[in-house]
Design a protein around this motif. Sequence first.
Motif, mmCIF file in Angstrom:
data_model
loop_
_atom_site.group_PDB
_atom_site.id
_atom_site.type_symbol
_atom_site.label_atom_id
_atom_site.label_comp_id
_atom_site.label_asym_id
_atom_site.label_seq_id
_atom_site.Cartn_x
_atom_site.Cartn_y
_atom_site.Cartn_z
ATOM 1 N N ARG A 62 0.824 -1.251 -0.007
ATOM 2 C CA ARG A 62 -0.120 -0.178 -0.031
ATOM 3 C C ARG A 62 1.049 1.200 0.037
ATOM 4 N N ARG A 63 1.877 1.229 0.752
ATOM 5 C CA ARG A 63 2.819 2.419 0.734
ATOM 6 C C ARG A 63 3.777 2.667 -0.361
ATOM 7 N N PHE A 64 4.061 1.730 -0.757
ATOM 8 C CA PHE A 64 4.974 1.446 -2.049
ATOM 9 C C PHE A 64 4.314 2.073 -3.354
ATOM 10 N N GLY A 65 3.088 1.690 -3.370
ATOM 11 C CA GLY A 65 2.505 1.932 -4.543
ATOM 12 C C GLY A 65 2.615 3.294 -5.440
ATOM 13 N N PRO A 66 2.170 4.337 -4.507
ATOM 14 C CA PRO A 66 2.087 5.813 -5.069
ATOM 15 C C PRO A 66 3.536 6.104 -5.587
ATOM 16 N N ALA A 67 4.463 5.795 -4.855
ATOM 17 C CA ALA A 67 6.057 6.167 -5.384
ATOM 18 C C ALA A 67 6.232 5.607 -6.605
ATOM 19 N N ILE A 68 6.053 4.238 -6.579
ATOM 20 C CA ILE A 68 6.541 3.476 -7.804
ATOM 21 C C ILE A 68 5.662 4.004 -9.011
ATOM 22 N N ARG A 69 4.540 4.080 -8.942
ATOM 23 C CA ARG A 69 3.618 4.510 -10.034
ATOM 24 C C ARG A 69 4.046 6.178 -10.372
ATOM 25 N N SER A 70 4.590 6.625 -9.634
ATOM 26 C CA SER A 70 4.998 8.120 -9.709
ATOM 27 C C SER A 70 6.319 8.066 -10.705
ATOM 28 N N ALA A 71 7.277 7.376 -10.128
ATOM 29 C CA ALA A 71 8.793 7.453 -10.572
ATOM 30 C C ALA A 71 8.802 6.672 -12.050
ATOM 31 N N PHE A 72 7.930 5.569 -12.137
ATOM 32 C CA PHE A 72 8.142 4.607 -13.382
ATOM 33 C C PHE A 72 7.012 4.830 -14.265
ATOM 34 N N ASP A 73 7.452 4.747 -15.823
ATOM 35 C CA ASP A 73 6.213 5.049 -16.840
ATOM 36 C C ASP A 73 5.649 3.574 -16.872
ATOM 37 N N LEU A 74 4.856 3.392 -16.046
ATOM 38 C CA LEU A 74 4.263 2.161 -16.160
ATOM 39 C C LEU A 74 3.690 1.679 -17.593
ATOM 40 N N GLY A 75 2.858 2.710 -18.128
ATOM 41 C CA GLY A 75 2.290 2.510 -19.359
ATOM 42 C C GLY A 75 3.165 2.347 -20.588
ATOM 43 N N THR A 76 4.072 2.909 -20.637
ATOM 44 C CA THR A 76 5.191 2.612 -21.604
ATOM 45 C C THR A 76 5.853 1.278 -21.339
ATOM 46 N N LEU A 105 4.180 -5.468 -10.234
ATOM 47 C CA LEU A 105 5.348 -5.120 -10.149
ATOM 48 C C LEU A 105 5.395 -4.333 -8.589
ATOM 49 N N ILE A 106 4.348 -3.777 -8.387
ATOM 50 C CA ILE A 106 4.417 -3.227 -6.920
ATOM 51 C C ILE A 106 4.470 -4.440 -5.763
ATOM 52 N N ALA A 107 3.431 -5.358 -5.994
ATOM 53 C CA ALA A 107 3.558 -6.357 -5.047
ATOM 54 C C ALA A 107 5.017 -7.338 -5.212
ATOM 55 N N ASP A 108 5.637 -7.348 -6.224
ATOM 56 C CA ASP A 108 6.643 -7.961 -6.366
ATOM 57 C C ASP A 108 7.774 -7.422 -5.487
ATOM 58 N N TYR A 109 7.862 -6.023 -5.667
ATOM 59 C CA TYR A 109 8.533 -5.287 -4.713
ATOM 60 C C TYR A 109 8.554 -5.350 -3.175
ATOM 61 N N ALA A 110 7.214 -5.043 -2.782
ATOM 62 C CA ALA A 110 6.771 -5.246 -1.477
ATOM 63 C C ALA A 110 7.113 -6.494 -0.819
ATOM 64 N N SER A 111 6.906 -7.746 -1.586
ATOM 65 C CA SER A 111 7.265 -9.060 -1.113
ATOM 66 C C SER A 111 8.870 -9.233 -0.799
ATOM 67 N N GLN A 112 9.596 -8.581 -1.725
ATOM 68 C CA GLN A 112 11.128 -8.656 -1.594
ATOM 69 C C GLN A 112 11.663 -7.892 -0.528
ATOM 70 N N ILE A 113 11.257 -6.694 -0.150
ATOM 71 C CA ILE A 113 11.932 -5.897 0.421
ATOM 72 C C ILE A 113 11.154 -6.024 2.014
ATOM 73 N N GLY A 159 11.139 12.127 -18.009
ATOM 74 C CA GLY A 159 11.148 12.323 -16.569
ATOM 75 C C GLY A 159 11.017 11.059 -15.802
ATOM 76 N N LYS A 160 10.744 10.025 -16.250
ATOM 77 C CA LYS A 160 10.435 8.630 -15.491
ATOM 78 C C LYS A 160 11.279 7.560 -16.172
ATOM 79 N N ILE A 161 11.408 6.486 -15.217
ATOM 80 C CA ILE A 161 12.051 5.385 -15.730
ATOM 81 C C ILE A 161 11.242 4.387 -16.554
ATOM 82 N N VAL A 162 11.844 4.044 -17.752
ATOM 83 C CA VAL A 162 11.231 3.022 -18.498
ATOM 84 C C VAL A 162 11.937 1.760 -18.584
ATOM 85 N N ASP A 163 13.137 1.572 -18.024
ATOM 86 C CA ASP A 163 14.021 0.378 -18.123
ATOM 87 C C ASP A 163 15.021 0.333 -17.202
ATOM 88 N N VAL A 164 15.177 -0.873 -16.687
ATOM 89 C CA VAL A 164 16.505 -1.074 -15.716
ATOM 90 C C VAL A 164 17.212 -2.202 -16.498
#
Length: 206
Positions: A62-76, A105-113, A159-164
């Motif tokens: 729940r807490r990570f969701g807004p930040a990840i959606r803001s930082a990453f261009d999830l649509g692209t 992706l958000i759930a993946d992150y939340a489960s790992q950290i 202005g957003k991350i599109v790949d890692v």
Amino acid sequence: MKFRLVPSASFVAALLALLFWAPLPSQAQALSPAASHIQAYYQQLLPTIRLAGQLSVQERDRRFGPAIRSAFDLGTMTRLAVGPAWSSFSGSQQAAVREAFARFLIADYASQINDYSGQSFVVEPETNRETRGGGEVVKTQLIQPGGRTVQINYLVRGGKIVDVYFNGTVSDLATRRDEFASILAGGGGADALVKALQARTARLLG
């Protein structure tokens, strides 16, 4: 062929790197706009990371969701991960796949950290231009407590991350594209992809 989505090592490592970023004071004034974007993301997430061991996976999600959606261009990212099949999806199907991918992706992150163990992160203040699709590549290093370093680069566009790129070269989007192609090859189109993503998300948060 039965297919099971698995967490992306590069995506998780990248998020770890972003979270544990501790740039040198001399770098702070010289960061490019793209690197500054990563810094802002780090600052938004770090308070939650420091409490990760005290929070449930659902609360971290729940807490990570807004930040990840803001930082990453999830649509692209979703469009590129799906590949040519994207144009065959209806508008509503595209929206459903985008949302399912973001939630996964958000759930993946939340489960790992689930703990903070003192990692640090160094970012190069200057970026390299990406000539093929545009954007800038931000080069970084994740430094683990034992001294081991991992090269993690980010493609920032608009202005957003599109790949890692894990180890500097392994594209997270390329990995996802292979996974999605396997799902779509089994039939069912967008609906099958949404179902697979939702099932994986439920397992991660369960």
